[in-house]
Motif scaffolding. Sequence first.
Motif, PDB file in Angstrom:
ATOM      1  N   MET A 197      16.642  15.691  22.811  1.00 55.92           N
ATOM      2  CA  MET A 197      16.237  15.897  21.427  1.00 55.92           C
ATOM      3  C   MET A 197      17.385  16.345  20.523  1.00 55.92           C
ATOM      4  SD  MET A 197      13.959  19.319  22.137  1.00 55.92           S
ATOM      5  CE  MET A 197      13.258  19.292  20.499  1.00 55.92           C
ATOM      6  N   TRP A 198      18.601  16.418  21.068  1.00 54.18           N
ATOM      7  CA  TRP A 198      19.737  16.756  20.216  1.00 54.18           C
ATOM      8  C   TRP A 198      20.058  15.594  19.281  1.00 54.18           C
ATOM      9  CZ3 TRP A 198      21.210  21.524  19.670  1.00 54.18           C
ATOM     10  CH2 TRP A 198      21.081  22.433  20.725  1.00 54.18           C
ATOM     11  N   GLU A 199      20.199  15.900  18.008  1.00 55.83           N
ATOM     12  CA  GLU A 199      20.537  14.899  16.992  1.00 55.83           C
ATOM     13  C   GLU A 199      21.673  15.436  16.125  1.00 55.83           C
ATOM     14  OE1 GLU A 199      17.016  14.188  14.778  1.00 55.83           O
ATOM     15  OE2 GLU A 199      15.999  13.071  16.387  1.00 55.83           O
ATOM     16  N   PRO A 200      22.387  14.559  15.424  1.00 57.92           N
ATOM     17  CA  PRO A 200      23.452  15.034  14.542  1.00 57.92           C
ATOM     18  C   PRO A 200      22.905  16.038  13.523  1.00 57.92           C
ATOM     19  CG  PRO A 200      23.630  12.666  14.829  1.00 57.92           C
ATOM     20  CD  PRO A 200      22.340  13.083  15.477  1.00 57.92           C
ATOM     21  N   GLY A 201      23.548  17.194  13.442  1.00 59.51           N
ATOM     22  CA  GLY A 201      23.135  18.208  12.480  1.00 59.51           C
ATOM     23  C   GLY A 201      22.130  19.209  13.007  1.00 59.51           C
ATOM     24  N   THR A 202      21.595  19.003  14.233  1.00 62.35           N
ATOM     25  CA  THR A 202      20.648  19.967  14.792  1.00 62.35           C
ATOM     26  C   THR A 202      21.375  21.276  15.091  1.00 62.35           C
ATOM     27  OG1 THR A 202      19.318  18.222  15.822  1.00 62.35           O
ATOM     28  CG2 THR A 202      19.030  20.457  16.657  1.00 62.35           C
ATOM     29  N   ARG A 203      20.853  22.362  14.558  1.00 61.59           N
ATOM     30  CA  ARG A 203      21.489  23.649  14.805  1.00 61.59           C
ATOM     31  C   ARG A 203      21.259  24.130  16.235  1.00 61.59           C
ATOM     32  NH1 ARG A 203      20.465  27.278   9.256  1.00 61.59           N
ATOM     33  NH2 ARG A 203      22.073  26.218   8.004  1.00 61.59           N
ATOM     34  N   LEU A 204      22.234  24.836  16.756  1.00 68.09           N
ATOM     35  CA  LEU A 204      22.107  25.451  18.061  1.00 68.09           C
ATOM     36  C   LEU A 204      21.399  26.794  17.894  1.00 68.09           C
ATOM     37  CD1 LEU A 204      24.445  23.358  18.384  1.00 68.09           C
ATOM     38  CD2 LEU A 204      25.411  24.876  20.114  1.00 68.09           C
ATOM     39  N   ALA A 205      20.369  27.034  18.705  1.00 69.48           N
ATOM     40  CA  ALA A 205      19.589  28.264  18.618  1.00 69.48           C
ATOM     41  C   ALA A 205      19.602  28.979  19.953  1.00 69.48           C
ATOM     42  CB  ALA A 205      18.152  27.958  18.200  1.00 69.48           C
ATOM     43  N   ILE A 206      19.473  30.297  19.904  1.00 71.89           N
ATOM     44  CA  ILE A 206      19.498  31.112  21.105  1.00 71.89           C
ATOM     45  C   ILE A 206      18.168  30.971  21.853  1.00 71.89           C
ATOM     46  CG2 ILE A 206      19.701  33.477  21.983  1.00 71.89           C
ATOM     47  CD1 ILE A 206      21.375  34.138  19.530  1.00 71.89           C
ATOM     48  N   ASP A 207      18.256  30.783  23.147  1.00 69.45           N
ATOM     49  CA  ASP A 207      17.073  30.695  23.994  1.00 69.45           C
ATOM     50  C   ASP A 207      16.768  32.078  24.555  1.00 69.45           C
ATOM     51  OD1 ASP A 207      15.022  29.712  25.557  1.00 69.45           O
ATOM     52  OD2 ASP A 207      16.328  28.921  27.121  1.00 69.45           O
ATOM     53  N   PRO A 208      15.527  32.624  24.431  1.00 71.66           N
ATOM     54  CA  PRO A 208      14.306  31.939  24.001  1.00 71.66           C
ATOM     55  C   PRO A 208      13.879  32.258  22.574  1.00 71.66           C
ATOM     56  CG  PRO A 208      13.729  33.923  25.178  1.00 71.66           C
ATOM     57  CD  PRO A 208      15.230  33.907  25.107  1.00 71.66           C
ATOM     58  N   SER A 209      14.637  33.070  21.839  1.00 70.14           N
ATOM     59  CA  SER A 209      14.175  33.524  20.525  1.00 70.14           C
ATOM     60  C   SER A 209      14.129  32.398  19.505  1.00 70.14           C
ATOM     61  CB  SER A 209      15.082  34.651  20.018  1.00 70.14           C
ATOM     62  OG  SER A 209      16.384  34.168  19.731  1.00 70.14           O
ATOM     63  N   GLY A 210      14.995  31.382  19.662  1.00 68.10           N
ATOM     64  CA  GLY A 210      15.034  30.293  18.702  1.00 68.10           C
ATOM     65  C   GLY A 210      15.824  30.616  17.447  1.00 68.10           C
ATOM     66  N   ARG A 211      16.610  31.688  17.458  1.00 71.12           N
ATOM     67  CA  ARG A 211      17.397  32.067  16.275  1.00 71.12           C
ATOM     68  C   ARG A 211      18.691  31.259  16.236  1.00 71.12           C
ATOM     69  NH1 ARG A 211      21.578  35.559  15.426  1.00 71.12           N
ATOM     70  NH2 ARG A 211      21.429  36.398  17.539  1.00 71.12           N
ATOM     71  N   PRO A 212      18.973  30.554  15.131  1.00 72.08           N
ATOM     72  CA  PRO A 212      20.227  29.800  15.009  1.00 72.08           C
ATOM     73  C   PRO A 212      21.431  30.724  15.158  1.00 72.08           C
ATOM     74  CG  PRO A 212      18.686  29.153  13.297  1.00 72.08           C
ATOM     75  CD  PRO A 212      18.096  30.357  13.957  1.00 72.08           C
ATOM     76  N   ILE A 213      22.496  30.192  15.689  1.00 68.84           N
ATOM     77  CA  ILE A 213      23.666  31.000  15.978  1.00 68.84           C
ATOM     78  C   ILE A 213      24.880  30.481  15.211  1.00 68.84           C
ATOM     79  CG2 ILE A 213      24.222  29.626  18.033  1.00 68.84           C
ATOM     80  CD1 ILE A 213      25.279  32.210  19.313  1.00 68.84           C
ATOM     81  N   LYS A 214      25.664  31.400  14.667  1.00 65.94           N
ATOM     82  CA  LYS A 214      26.892  31.053  13.960  1.00 65.94           C
ATOM     83  C   LYS A 214      28.077  31.140  14.919  1.00 65.94           C
ATOM     84  CE  LYS A 214      25.532  32.461   9.282  1.00 65.94           C
ATOM     85  NZ  LYS A 214      25.897  33.265   8.096  1.00 65.94           N
ATOM     86  N   ALA A 215      29.145  30.406  14.569  1.00 66.14           N
ATOM     87  CA  ALA A 215      30.352  30.459  15.390  1.00 66.14           C
ATOM     88  C   ALA A 215      30.923  31.871  15.418  1.00 66.14           C
ATOM     89  CB  ALA A 215      31.380  29.465  14.855  1.00 66.14           C
TER      90      ALA A 215
END
Length: 320
Positions: free
Chosen positions: A160-178
Amino acid sequence: MPEHQSRMSDRDPKAAKRAERQVVLLFMVSILGTIASLIFYFAFRPDGTTAGVRTSTLSLGLAMAFALLGIGLGAVHWAKALMSDHEKVDERHAIASDAETRQGAIAELTAGADDANIGRRGVLKGAMISALALFPLTIAVPLVSSVGGDWNVSKLKHTMWEPGTRLAIDPSGRPIKAADVTIGSVVHIIPDVEAAERETHEWITEKSKAIVLLVRLDPRDLKADQSPAGETWSYDGIVAFSKVCTHVGCPVALYEQQTHHLLCPCHQSTFDVADGAKVVFGPAKRPLPQLPITVDDEGYLVAQSDFHEPIGPSFWERLK
């Protein structure tokens, strides 16, 4: 030989009868467990929600546990309380026995069966045979009913990875910054989706293919920082690889910070994160697929695309 210690069931016919009833009861537990598993299989079909999958799995597991446990405990109790327990000594001899010895062995087996009163315990035999005959249904019915399901193996080639999909922390689902990822740290990653979507059965299935391990290294330690086509797949020392081992699909999640090695706990396949997750030890034959990543305008880590090769173990339609 030490003096033989007789059992209560040998000395007291009532105790023997009580033990027989106990064995029958255990086999009946197995029969009821088998029947319950068939009922639960059709009554609690997964309805597409996490709760539905949990209920179906729990009910089937408990019923099958009682079905198999009843057979095991019944067989053990039968052997301990009712079957012959007299100590015997056999002299070691040549493999080929003469006719007289073979007849003697048959006579001893017959005497053991007679001593266990198998022929006179019809209810016990019936309960045992019924339990053994019915238990395979707990496996056969789900297998037969699944024939004709979804055999579209092309689904194994994409996640389900697509261009632009944000990476999120498992299991909380919170997007992560570099900026949130420090050198040497490891983060378990899933695709960023709506919270409601994470409660569906489809999400659970797709997530199992899309799980990623994110690691930040000193950029100077990266030996393989680019794809075969020359594109950069990492960001400032941050690399992302599939967590699904290319051996048999176990989750690869043990990271050795000093060596930059990822270890699979199942069969000890070891991958070098600093060198494109190439195999350095163990039965795995292929590197872990790398997820191309970058950052968006807000500094969040995002996928450049899906994996460029199927994740996990090889399968029959995989080209490489």
